[in-house]
Design a protein around this motif. Structure first.
Motif, mmCIF file in Angstrom:
data_model
loop_
_atom_site.group_PDB
_atom_site.id
_atom_site.type_symbol
_atom_site.label_atom_id
_atom_site.label_comp_id
_atom_site.label_asym_id
_atom_site.label_seq_id
_atom_site.Cartn_x
_atom_site.Cartn_y
_atom_site.Cartn_z
ATOM 1 N N UNK A 52 0.866 -1.169 0.000
ATOM 2 C CA UNK A 52 0.000 0.000 0.000
ATOM 3 C C UNK A 52 0.910 1.228 0.000
ATOM 4 N N UNK A 53 0.813 2.104 -0.987
ATOM 5 C CA UNK A 53 1.684 3.286 -1.035
ATOM 6 C C UNK A 53 1.669 4.108 0.239
ATOM 7 N N UNK A 54 0.601 4.013 1.016
ATOM 8 C CA UNK A 54 0.530 4.760 2.269
ATOM 9 C C UNK A 54 1.508 4.224 3.311
ATOM 10 N N UNK A 55 2.048 3.021 3.073
ATOM 11 C CA UNK A 55 3.011 2.436 4.006
ATOM 12 C C UNK A 55 4.330 3.199 4.033
ATOM 13 N N UNK A 56 4.566 4.055 3.025
ATOM 14 C CA UNK A 56 5.799 4.833 3.029
ATOM 15 C C UNK A 56 5.833 5.807 4.212
ATOM 16 N N UNK A 57 4.681 6.111 4.777
ATOM 17 C CA UNK A 57 4.643 6.849 6.027
ATOM 18 C C UNK A 57 4.837 8.349 5.904
ATOM 19 N N UNK A 58 3.868 9.064 5.418
ATOM 20 C CA UNK A 58 3.921 10.518 5.341
ATOM 21 C C UNK A 58 2.487 11.037 5.269
ATOM 22 N N UNK A 59 2.332 12.333 5.471
ATOM 23 C CA UNK A 59 1.006 12.941 5.338
ATOM 24 C C UNK A 59 1.156 14.310 4.705
#
Length: 271
Positions: free
Chosen positions: A188-195
């Protein structure tokens, strides 16, 4: 005799650089003074001329001093990602994650940009407040008509990066294999950890040849961390002049940089 030795060493160095370029199937380098280093990109190919004469080149130095502050423009940039099977690839000049199916998109001003791939630069390419950090993640997106939008995440040396920890063994497995690939399962691209609570945005270019000036850059203001071991592993996976794969900062010229702060209420919301 000494002149002949110097000439031989010089020719050997040039030949080694040219061979390295052939081995990586690229024609650019990063080592200052080497064959086709960043200062020479514009002269290697006529198609790369803009690397030297362009007025919207990337990366740049970002700071509140050069940015116009914008509040709560959430409608202007949104992300929609989903987990799909991904592949890790050693491209010689970087380590890349690509998705085999549609992993989602970035929406900017109602235009969809499909996520294409992600990769790392070490040290960082963009500077933050005049400082170059340990690493930078690029998430590359492309619209249906070929325009690019890249999210950049800056990382300083510190605690291990959770996502890199997850794929550390896979990075090691292809470190010595040019164009080596390894499946890393559903990512999941969100796993890269940023907002995107706070971020810089500006118009720029690719940071590698051909340096095309058709990129919307979004640089996350919150800096993440990456361990020294992780930095060393990603750097060691590159060879022949690509170990430090960061282009020098480019002049900003008259470009506008925006610092979008979505954590602070807008003036209209307070009235």
């Amino acid at each position: 005799m000494m002149n002949n030795i110097i000439l031989f060493v010089t020719c050997l160095a040039l030949a080694s650089s040219a061979l390295a370029a052939d081995e990586t199937e690229t024609e650019f380098h990063y080592v200052t003074g080497a064959y086709a280093d960043p200062s020479k990109w514009s002269s290697v190919k006529k198609e790369w001329k803009i690397c030297g004469v362009g007025k919207r080149q990337s990366p740049v130095n970002l700071s509140p001093k050069v940015a116009r502050l914008v509040h709560n423009s959430t409608a202007l940039i949104q992300t929609y990602y989903k987990p799909v099977e991904a592949t890790l690839k050693n491209r010689g000049y970087d380590i890349m994650v690509s998705w085999q199916e549609d992993a989602g998109k970035l929406v900017i001003n109602n235009t969809d940009y499909k996520l294409v791939q992600s990769h790392w630069h070490a040290p960082s390419e963009h500077f933050l407040n005049g400082q170059r950090l340990a690493m930078e993640l690029h998430m590359v997106h492309k619209s249906a008509d070929g325009h690019l939008a890249v999210i950049g995440v800056l990382l300083r040396e510190g605690e291990p990066n959770a996502f890199i920890s997850r794929i550390m063994d896979k990075i090691n497995s292809i470190a010595d294999i040019l164009h080596g690939e390894a499946s890393i399962g559903k990512i999941d691209p969100r796993e890269f950890g940023w907002d995107l609570t706070k971020f810089y945005e500006y118009r720029g270019s690719l940071t590698t040849p051909p340096c095309t000036e058709d990129v919307i850059w979004t640089i996350v203001n919150k800096v993440g961390t990456v361990s020294r071991q992780q930095i060393d592993i990603l750097v060691d996976a590159r060879r022949a002049g690509y170990e430090a794969n960061a282009r020098p900062a480019q002049p900003l010229y008259k470009r506008m940089v925006y610092l979008n702060d979505q954590s602070t209420p807008s003036a209209s919301a307070l009235n």
